[in-house]
Design a protein around this motif. Structure first.
Motif, PDB file in Angstrom:
ATOM      1  N   LEU A  88      54.926 -23.675 104.687  1.00 29.54           N
ATOM      2  CA  LEU A  88      55.761 -23.569 103.505  1.00 29.54           C
ATOM      3  C   LEU A  88      57.388 -24.018 103.791  1.00 29.54           C
ATOM      4  CD1 LEU A  88      54.545 -19.942 101.827  1.00 29.54           C
ATOM      5  CD2 LEU A  88      54.533 -22.440 100.816  1.00 29.54           C
ATOM      6  N   HIS A  89      57.546 -23.838 104.975  1.00 38.14           N
ATOM      7  CA  HIS A  89      59.053 -24.200 105.289  1.00 38.14           C
ATOM      8  C   HIS A  89      59.181 -25.676 105.949  1.00 38.14           C
ATOM      9  CE1 HIS A  89      59.699 -20.214 104.078  1.00 38.14           C
ATOM     10  NE2 HIS A  89      58.535 -19.644 104.865  1.00 38.14           N
ATOM     11  N   SER A  90      58.403 -26.252 106.321  1.00 38.33           N
ATOM     12  CA  SER A  90      58.563 -27.610 106.670  1.00 38.33           C
ATOM     13  C   SER A  90      58.195 -28.532 105.408  1.00 38.33           C
ATOM     14  CB  SER A  90      57.414 -27.790 107.662  1.00 38.33           C
ATOM     15  OG  SER A  90      56.437 -27.704 107.701  1.00 38.33           O
ATOM     16  N   PRO A  91      58.799 -29.633 105.453  1.00 40.83           N
ATOM     17  CA  PRO A  91      58.827 -30.486 104.329  1.00 40.83           C
ATOM     18  C   PRO A  91      57.226 -31.073 104.266  1.00 40.83           C
ATOM     19  CG  PRO A  91      59.957 -31.688 106.003  1.00 40.83           C
ATOM     20  CD  PRO A  91      59.849 -30.146 106.530  1.00 40.83           C
ATOM     21  N   PRO A  92      56.651 -31.374 103.091  1.00 40.53           N
ATOM     22  CA  PRO A  92      55.263 -31.601 102.830  1.00 40.53           C
ATOM     23  C   PRO A  92      54.968 -32.952 103.605  1.00 40.53           C
ATOM     24  CG  PRO A  92      56.530 -31.688 100.709  1.00 40.53           C
ATOM     25  CD  PRO A  92      57.334 -30.940 101.839  1.00 40.53           C
ATOM     26  N   LEU A  93      53.844 -33.342 103.930  1.00 40.13           N
ATOM     27  CA  LEU A  93      53.320 -34.465 104.336  1.00 40.13           C
ATOM     28  C   LEU A  93      53.645 -35.413 103.307  1.00 40.13           C
ATOM     29  CD1 LEU A  93      50.093 -33.387 106.056  1.00 40.13           C
ATOM     30  CD2 LEU A  93      52.236 -34.057 107.181  1.00 40.13           C
ATOM     31  N   PRO A  94      53.828 -36.897 103.538  1.00 33.50           N
ATOM     32  CA  PRO A  94      53.861 -37.857 102.385  1.00 33.50           C
ATOM     33  C   PRO A  94      52.577 -37.630 101.220  1.00 33.50           C
ATOM     34  CG  PRO A  94      53.914 -38.909 104.411  1.00 33.50           C
ATOM     35  CD  PRO A  94      53.509 -37.482 104.678  1.00 33.50           C
ATOM     36  N   ASN A  95      51.564 -37.162 101.706  1.00 34.49           N
ATOM     37  CA  ASN A  95      50.555 -37.258 100.591  1.00 34.49           C
ATOM     38  C   ASN A  95      49.858 -35.940 100.475  1.00 34.49           C
ATOM     39  OD1 ASN A  95      50.009 -40.019 100.213  1.00 34.49           O
ATOM     40  ND2 ASN A  95      49.402 -40.103 101.993  1.00 34.49           N
ATOM     41  N   GLN A  96      50.567 -34.870 100.928  1.00 37.85           N
ATOM     42  CA  GLN A  96      50.078 -33.597 101.016  1.00 37.85           C
ATOM     43  C   GLN A  96      49.980 -33.043  99.510  1.00 37.85           C
ATOM     44  OE1 GLN A  96      51.862 -30.912 103.615  1.00 37.85           O
ATOM     45  NE2 GLN A  96      51.261 -28.809 102.323  1.00 37.85           N
ATOM     46  N   VAL A  97      48.695 -32.348  99.345  1.00 39.50           N
ATOM     47  CA  VAL A  97      48.200 -31.923  98.002  1.00 39.50           C
ATOM     48  C   VAL A  97      48.218 -30.320  97.923  1.00 39.50           C
ATOM     49  CG1 VAL A  97      46.128 -31.765  96.787  1.00 39.50           C
ATOM     50  CG2 VAL A  97      46.941 -34.031  97.370  1.00 39.50           C
ATOM     51  N   PHE A  98      47.870 -29.555  98.971  1.00 39.25           N
ATOM     52  CA  PHE A  98      47.731 -28.405  99.028  1.00 39.25           C
ATOM     53  C   PHE A  98      49.170 -27.678  99.359  1.00 39.25           C
ATOM     54  CE2 PHE A  98      43.478 -29.558  99.365  1.00 39.25           C
ATOM     55  CZ  PHE A  98      42.741 -28.561  98.374  1.00 39.25           C
ATOM     56  N   GLY A  99      49.477 -26.699  98.423  1.00 37.78           N
ATOM     57  CA  GLY A  99      50.691 -25.868  98.891  1.00 37.78           C
ATOM     58  C   GLY A  99      51.906 -26.888  98.545  1.00 37.78           C
ATOM     59  N   VAL A 100      51.910 -27.987  97.705  1.00 42.47           N
ATOM     60  CA  VAL A 100      53.033 -28.554  97.374  1.00 42.47           C
ATOM     61  C   VAL A 100      53.376 -28.357  95.678  1.00 42.47           C
ATOM     62  CG1 VAL A 100      52.918 -30.049  98.946  1.00 42.47           C
ATOM     63  CG2 VAL A 100      52.030 -30.730  96.687  1.00 42.47           C
ATOM     64  N   PRO A 101      54.451 -28.433  94.946  1.00 44.53           N
ATOM     65  CA  PRO A 101      54.486 -28.016  93.658  1.00 44.53           C
ATOM     66  C   PRO A 101      53.916 -28.939  92.746  1.00 44.53           C
ATOM     67  CG  PRO A 101      56.758 -28.051  94.739  1.00 44.53           C
ATOM     68  CD  PRO A 101      55.552 -28.457  95.671  1.00 44.53           C
ATOM     69  N   LEU A 102      53.540 -28.537  91.532  1.00 46.51           N
ATOM     70  CA  LEU A 102      52.631 -29.282  90.595  1.00 46.51           C
ATOM     71  C   LEU A 102      53.545 -30.428  90.213  1.00 46.51           C
ATOM     72  CD1 LEU A 102      51.126 -26.902  88.063  1.00 46.51           C
ATOM     73  CD2 LEU A 102      49.990 -28.376  89.673  1.00 46.51           C
ATOM     74  N   ALA A 103      55.085 -30.461  90.005  1.00 41.14           N
ATOM     75  CA  ALA A 103      55.779 -31.264  89.559  1.00 41.14           C
ATOM     76  C   ALA A 103      55.877 -32.431  90.412  1.00 41.14           C
ATOM     77  CB  ALA A 103      57.192 -30.892  89.446  1.00 41.14           C
ATOM     78  N   LEU A 104      55.702 -32.312  91.785  1.00 45.65           N
ATOM     79  CA  LEU A 104      55.571 -33.360  92.930  1.00 45.65           C
ATOM     80  C   LEU A 104      54.192 -34.012  92.644  1.00 45.65           C
ATOM     81  CD1 LEU A 104      56.938 -34.495  95.436  1.00 45.65           C
ATOM     82  CD2 LEU A 104      55.649 -33.042  96.755  1.00 45.65           C
ATOM     83  N   LEU A 105      53.266 -33.248  92.447  1.00 43.56           N
ATOM     84  CA  LEU A 105      51.885 -34.154  92.500  1.00 43.56           C
ATOM     85  C   LEU A 105      51.907 -34.911  91.233  1.00 43.56           C
ATOM     86  CD1 LEU A 105      49.473 -31.026  93.303  1.00 43.56           C
ATOM     87  CD2 LEU A 105      50.265 -32.856  94.961  1.00 43.56           C
ATOM     88  N   SER A 106      52.417 -34.465  90.117  1.00 46.87           N
ATOM     89  CA  SER A 106      52.205 -35.364  88.823  1.00 46.87           C
ATOM     90  C   SER A 106      53.117 -36.575  88.967  1.00 46.87           C
ATOM     91  CB  SER A 106      52.402 -34.586  87.588  1.00 46.87           C
ATOM     92  OG  SER A 106      53.906 -34.124  87.306  1.00 46.87           O
ATOM     93  N   GLN A 107      54.551 -36.388  89.666  1.00 39.95           N
ATOM     94  CA  GLN A 107      55.259 -37.241  89.714  1.00 39.95           C
ATOM     95  C   GLN A 107      54.455 -38.465  90.583  1.00 39.95           C
ATOM     96  OE1 GLN A 107      58.256 -35.864  92.259  1.00 39.95           O
ATOM     97  NE2 GLN A 107      60.029 -36.176  90.733  1.00 39.95           N
ATOM     98  N   ARG A 108      53.739 -38.289  91.543  1.00 40.43           N
ATOM     99  CA  ARG A 108      53.009 -39.386  92.404  1.00 40.43           C
ATOM    100  C   ARG A 108      51.946 -39.585  91.792  1.00 40.43           C
ATOM    101  NH1 ARG A 108      51.112 -35.956  97.088  1.00 40.43           N
ATOM    102  NH2 ARG A 108      52.858 -34.993  97.790  1.00 40.43           N
ATOM    103  N   ASN A 109      51.406 -39.182  90.733  1.00 42.03           N
ATOM    104  CA  ASN A 109      50.202 -39.787  90.094  1.00 42.03           C
ATOM    105  C   ASN A 109      50.683 -41.008  89.410  1.00 42.03           C
ATOM    106  OD1 ASN A 109      47.589 -38.858  90.329  1.00 42.03           O
ATOM    107  ND2 ASN A 109      47.892 -37.268  88.823  1.00 42.03           N
ATOM    108  N   PRO A 110      49.886 -42.091  89.686  1.00 43.67           N
ATOM    109  CA  PRO A 110      50.488 -43.342  89.060  1.00 43.67           C
ATOM    110  C   PRO A 110      50.361 -43.523  87.659  1.00 43.67           C
ATOM    111  CG  PRO A 110      48.292 -43.614  90.339  1.00 43.67           C
ATOM    112  CD  PRO A 110      49.063 -42.318  90.845  1.00 43.67           C
ATOM    113  N   ASP A 111      49.258 -43.127  87.093  1.00 46.47           N
ATOM    114  CA  ASP A 111      49.190 -43.028  85.602  1.00 46.47           C
ATOM    115  C   ASP A 111      49.766 -41.935  84.993  1.00 46.47           C
ATOM    116  OD1 ASP A 111      47.612 -41.304  86.591  1.00 46.47           O
ATOM    117  OD2 ASP A 111      45.902 -42.313  85.925  1.00 46.47           O
TER     118      ASP A 111
END
Ligand SMILES: *[C@@H]1O[C@H](CO)[C@@H](O)[C@H](O)[C@H]1NC(C)=O
Ligand SMILES: *[C@@H]1O[C@H](CO)[C@@H](O)[C@H](O)[C@H]1NC(C)=O
Ligand SMILES: *[C@@H]1O[C@H](CO)[C@@H](O)[C@H](O)[C@H]1NC(C)=O
Ligand SMILES: *[C@@H]1O[C@H](CO)[C@@H](O)[C@H](O)[C@H]1NC(C)=O
Ligand SMILES: CC(=O)N[C@H]1CO[C@H](CO)[C@@H](O)[C@@H]1O
Length: 289
Positions: A88-111
Motif C-alpha cells: 500500500l505504501h510503495s508506488p504501484p508497479l507499472p502494470n499493477q492491477v491488484f490494490g490500485v485505485p479504479l481511476a488508475l486502471l480505467s486511465q490505463r485502459n486503451p479503449d
C-alpha cells in the motif's frame, strides 16, 4: 446405528465455523465412511456472521469464548492482512492491477473502458461457464494458483481463464480484486449511508434511495458496480442449481464491496452491509435503469 442415521437424515445441513486444517483433513479422511449425501451437507463458514445469515442468531447458543475468537479473527483479517502482494505504501508497479485505485486502471485502459480488465475476464468466464456450479463464490481456490494469477496480472500479462478451466479460481480472483482495492467499490464516502440504510430508507422507497446513492458514486465505480451486480443477478437467477440466492451472494460480496476506513470490519456493520447488498441485488432492475 439406526438412531444415528435417523439423526443424520434430520440434519439439513451441518455448518462448521472457524474450520481448522485439522478438521477439514479429518472430514476428508472420513468422507468414504460418512455417506455421500451427508458429506454434501457439510459447509464451512469463516465467521459467525456468515452462519447468522443461515440460522437466526437467537436460535444459536454461542459460547462467549467462540464470539471472542470470532472478533479476534475478524479484526486481524479485514482487509489489510492479505498477503502483501499489493504494497500500500510503495508506488504501484507499472502494470499493477491488484490494490490500485479504479481511476488508475480505467486511465490505463486503451479503449477508455471503465470496467477493469480483471472484472471483465473473471465475469466473462464465469457467466459463460460458472452459472450452474453449486456453491460458486463459496469455495476456496488453490492459494498458489491465486497468487500466480495475481502476479501475472500485476506484471501486465494476459490471463485466460478458459484455458485454466477453474471456476473457483476465477471466483476467488474476482473477490480478491474487489477486496484489495485501496478504497472499496462503494467508497468510504457512502459508508454511513449504507450502514444506516435500513434505518433511513422506508420499505417502499428502498429502490429509489438506493438509486440516488449509486448515482452519487464516481462514474467508474458506478459502472463497475453495475457490471458486477448485473452478473450476480444472473448467478442468483440460477440459484435452483448453484444454490446461490441473493442472500447467499450478499453474505459473500457485502464485505468485499464495503469496509470501514479503519480496516477492521466491525461486527455491527457487517449485518447492515450484507443487508444493503441483498437489497441491491433484489432491486437491481430498478436501481440500474
Ligand atoms: C496448487 O497448485 C500448484 C501449482 O499448480 C500445485 O503444485 C499444488 O499441488 C496445488 N495444491 C493443491 C492443494 O492442490
Ligand atoms: C482462451 O483460451 C481458449 C481455449 O484455449 C481459446 O479458445 C480462446 O480463444 C482464448 N482467449 C483468448 C482471448 O486468447
Ligand atoms: C446512523 O444514524 C444515526 C441516527 O441518525 C446516527 O446517530 C449514527 O451515527 C449513524 N451511523 C452511522 C454509521 O452513520
Ligand atoms: C435487514 O433487513 C431487514 C428487512 O429487510 C430488517 O428486518 C433487518 O433488521 C435488517 N438487519 C440488519 C442487521 O440490518
Ligand atoms: C474517481 C473516484 O473517486 N473513484 C473512486 C472509486 O472508488 C475507488 C475505490 O474503489 C476509489 O479509490 C476512487 O477514488
Amino acid at each position: 446405528m439406526s438412531v444415528s442415521s435417523r439423526y443424520k437424515k434430520n440434519i439439513k445441513a451441518l455448518y462448521i465455523v472457524h474450520p481448522t486444517m485439522f478438521i477439514k483433513t479429518l472430514l476428508i479422511l472420513f468422507k468414504p465412511i460418512i455417506s455421500f449425501k451427508f458429506g454434501r451437507k457439510i459447509n464451512y463458514v469463516s465467521y459467525l456472521s456468515e452462519l447468522e445469515a443461515v440460522v437466526k442468531s437467537e436460535q444459536l447458543i454461542t459460547p462467549a469464548r467462540v464470539r471472542e475468537y470470532d472478533n479476534k479473527l475478524r479484526a486481524s483479517l479485514k482487509p489489510s492482512a492479505q498477503p502483501p502482494l499489493s504494497p500500500l505504501h510503495s508506488p504501484p508497479l507499472p502494470n499493477q492491477v491488484f490494490g490500485v485505485p479504479l481511476a488508475l486502471l480505467s486511465q490505463r485502459n486503451p479503449d477508455g473502458d471503465q470496467v477493469p480488465q480483471v472484472m471483465r475476464d473473471t465475469i466473462g468466464f464465469l457467466s459463460a461457464q460458472g452459472l450452474d456450479i453449486e456453491g460458486i463464490f463459496r469455495r476456496s481456490a488453490n492459494v498458489t494458483l491465486v497468487r500466480d494469477v495475481q502476479l501475472r496480472y500485476n506484471s501486465g500479462e494476459a490471463v485466460n481463464f478458459t484455458e485454466m478451466e477453474d471456476i473457483h479460481l476465477a471466483a476467488v480472483i474476482l473477490k480478491t480484486f474487489l477486496r484489495e482495492l485501496p478504497e472499496p467499490l462503494l467508497t468510504f464516502q457512502l459508508y454511513n449511508d449504507v450502514v444506516n440504510f435500513s434505518c433511513t430508507a422506508s420499505l417502499d422507497n428502498q429502490a429509489a434511495s438506493m438509486k440516488t446513492l449509486v448515482e452519487s458514486l464516481p462514474e467508474e465505480n458506478a459502472t463497475s458496480l453495475r457490471y458486477l451486480v448485473t452478473f450476480l443477478a444472473q448467478v442468483s437467477a440460477n440459484s435452483e442449481v448453484n444454490k446461490m440466492t441473493n442472500s447467499n451472494l450478499a453474505v459473500v460480496f457485502g464485505p468485499n464491496l464495503l469496509w470501514g476506513r479503519d480496516n477492521a470490519m466491525s461486527l455491527s456493520a457487517i449485518g447492515p452491509i450484507n443487508n444493503f447488498t441483498r437489497i441491491l441485488l433484489d432491486q437491481q432492475h430498478l436501481v440500474f435503469t
